[in-house]
Design a protein around this motif. Structure first.
Motif, PDB file in Angstrom:
ATOM      1  N   UNK A   1       0.874  -1.149   0.216  1.00 26.96           N
ATOM      2  CA  UNK A   1      -0.180  -0.179  -0.236  1.00 26.96           C
ATOM      3  C   UNK A   1       0.729   1.228   0.208  1.00 26.96           C
ATOM      4  N   UNK A   2       1.942   1.186   0.321  1.00 24.01           N
ATOM      5  CA  UNK A   2       2.781   2.721   0.265  1.00 24.01           C
ATOM      6  C   UNK A   2       3.756   1.991  -0.637  1.00 24.01           C
ATOM      7  N   UNK A   3       3.664   1.656  -1.719  1.00 25.70           N
ATOM      8  CA  UNK A   3       4.434   1.938  -2.932  1.00 25.70           C
ATOM      9  C   UNK A   3       3.350   2.261  -3.580  1.00 25.70           C
ATOM     10  N   UNK A   4       2.357   1.966  -3.664  1.00 24.30           N
ATOM     11  CA  UNK A   4       0.860   2.288  -4.560  1.00 24.30           C
ATOM     12  C   UNK A   4       0.870   4.013  -4.229  1.00 24.30           C
ATOM     13  N   UNK A   5       0.478   4.155  -3.196  1.00 26.08           N
ATOM     14  CA  UNK A   5       0.868   5.227  -2.800  1.00 26.08           C
ATOM     15  C   UNK A   5       1.275   6.645  -3.045  1.00 26.08           C
ATOM     16  N   UNK A   6       2.714   6.137  -2.711  1.00 22.30           N
ATOM     17  CA  UNK A   6       3.765   6.727  -3.339  1.00 22.30           C
ATOM     18  C   UNK A   6       3.499   6.904  -5.067  1.00 22.30           C
ATOM     19  N   UNK A   7       4.180   5.837  -6.137  1.00 20.83           N
ATOM     20  CA  UNK A   7       3.885   5.703  -7.177  1.00 20.83           C
ATOM     21  C   UNK A   7       3.215   6.651  -7.657  1.00 20.83           C
ATOM     22  N   UNK A   8       1.612   6.381  -6.718  1.00 20.00           N
ATOM     23  CA  UNK A   8       0.121   7.578  -7.242  1.00 20.00           C
ATOM     24  C   UNK A   8       0.932   9.359  -6.973  1.00 20.00           C
ATOM     25  N   UNK A   9       1.354   9.432  -6.029  1.00 21.57           N
ATOM     26  CA  UNK A   9       2.172  11.010  -5.974  1.00 21.57           C
ATOM     27  C   UNK A   9       2.603  11.066  -6.372  1.00 21.57           C
ATOM     28  N   UNK A  10       3.528   9.977  -7.341  1.00 27.40           N
ATOM     29  CA  UNK A  10       4.823  10.656  -8.460  1.00 27.40           C
ATOM     30  C   UNK A  10       4.399  10.997  -9.595  1.00 27.40           C
ATOM     31  N   UNK A  11       3.293   9.845  -9.781  1.00 25.86           N
ATOM     32  CA  UNK A  11       2.674  10.132 -10.995  1.00 25.86           C
ATOM     33  C   UNK A  11       1.939  11.954 -11.245  1.00 25.86           C
ATOM     34  N   UNK A  12       1.080  11.972  -9.574  1.00 21.88           N
ATOM     35  CA  UNK A  12       0.294  13.251  -9.974  1.00 21.88           C
ATOM     36  C   UNK A  12       1.105  14.521 -10.072  1.00 21.88           C
ATOM     37  N   UNK A  13       2.779  14.211  -9.004  1.00 27.85           N
ATOM     38  CA  UNK A  13       3.623  15.166  -9.524  1.00 27.85           C
ATOM     39  C   UNK A  13       3.905  15.365 -10.723  1.00 27.85           C
ATOM     40  N   UNK A  14       4.186  14.638 -11.325  1.00 29.55           N
ATOM     41  CA  UNK A  14       4.683  14.706 -12.853  1.00 29.55           C
ATOM     42  C   UNK A  14       3.700  15.035 -13.875  1.00 29.55           C
ATOM     43  N   UNK A  15       2.512  14.862 -13.380  1.00 30.30           N
ATOM     44  CA  UNK A  15       0.945  15.293 -14.328  1.00 30.30           C
ATOM     45  C   UNK A  15       1.233  17.067 -14.092  1.00 30.30           C
ATOM     46  N   UNK A  16       1.283  17.209 -12.692  1.00 30.42           N
ATOM     47  CA  UNK A  16       1.568  18.577 -12.782  1.00 30.42           C
ATOM     48  C   UNK A  16       2.338  19.623 -12.972  1.00 30.42           C
ATOM     49  N   UNK A  17       3.664  18.953 -13.741  1.00 30.34           N
ATOM     50  CA  UNK A  17       4.851  19.399 -13.972  1.00 30.34           C
ATOM     51  C   UNK A  17       4.873  19.511 -15.634  1.00 30.34           C
ATOM     52  N   UNK A  18       4.139  18.912 -16.114  1.00 29.27           N
ATOM     53  CA  UNK A  18       3.872  18.148 -16.984  1.00 29.27           C
ATOM     54  C   UNK A  18       2.819  19.945 -17.735  1.00 29.27           C
ATOM     55  N   UNK A  19       1.766  19.520 -17.380  1.00 23.38           N
ATOM     56  CA  UNK A  19       0.803  20.436 -17.141  1.00 23.38           C
ATOM     57  C   UNK A  19       1.320  22.196 -17.277  1.00 23.38           C
ATOM     58  N   UNK A  20       2.571  22.028 -15.858  1.00 26.01           N
ATOM     59  CA  UNK A  20       2.741  23.233 -15.793  1.00 26.01           C
ATOM     60  C   UNK A  20       3.346  24.398 -17.073  1.00 26.01           C
ATOM     61  N   UNK A  21       4.394  22.961 -17.701  1.00 26.62           N
ATOM     62  CA  UNK A  21       5.822  23.435 -18.841  1.00 26.62           C
ATOM     63  C   UNK A  21       4.331  23.264 -20.289  1.00 26.62           C
TER      64      UNK A  21
END
Length: 65
Positions: A5-25
């Motif tokens: 569960x911890x790994x899944x939550x961390x991966x989801x967090x990283x994906x959302x952060x990458x998505x936000x960075x792509x949107x900002x760019x």
């Protein structure tokens, strides 16, 4: 909380952060190109959604193998 569960939550967090960075760019580049603010927001949201969609597809493909 289990390790899985911890790994899944961390991966989801990283994906959302990458998505936000792509949107900002995408929004920043659109604004530099002279686009209006509604167009900038549209492009940023589209880039964010595309990033999350690709992550979901990759997760499903990894799950099938």
């Amino acid at each position: 909380m289990s390790l899985h569960t911890t790994v899944v939550l961390l991966v989801c967090t990283v994906v959302v952060i990458i998505g936000v960075l792509a949107g900002v760019a995408a929004g920043f580049l659109a604004r530099l190109d002279g686009a209006s603010y509604p167009s900038v927001i549209t492009r940023a949201v589209a880039a964010f959604a595309a990033t999350l969609t690709l992550a979901m597809v990759a997760a499903q493909l990894a799950r099938l193998t």
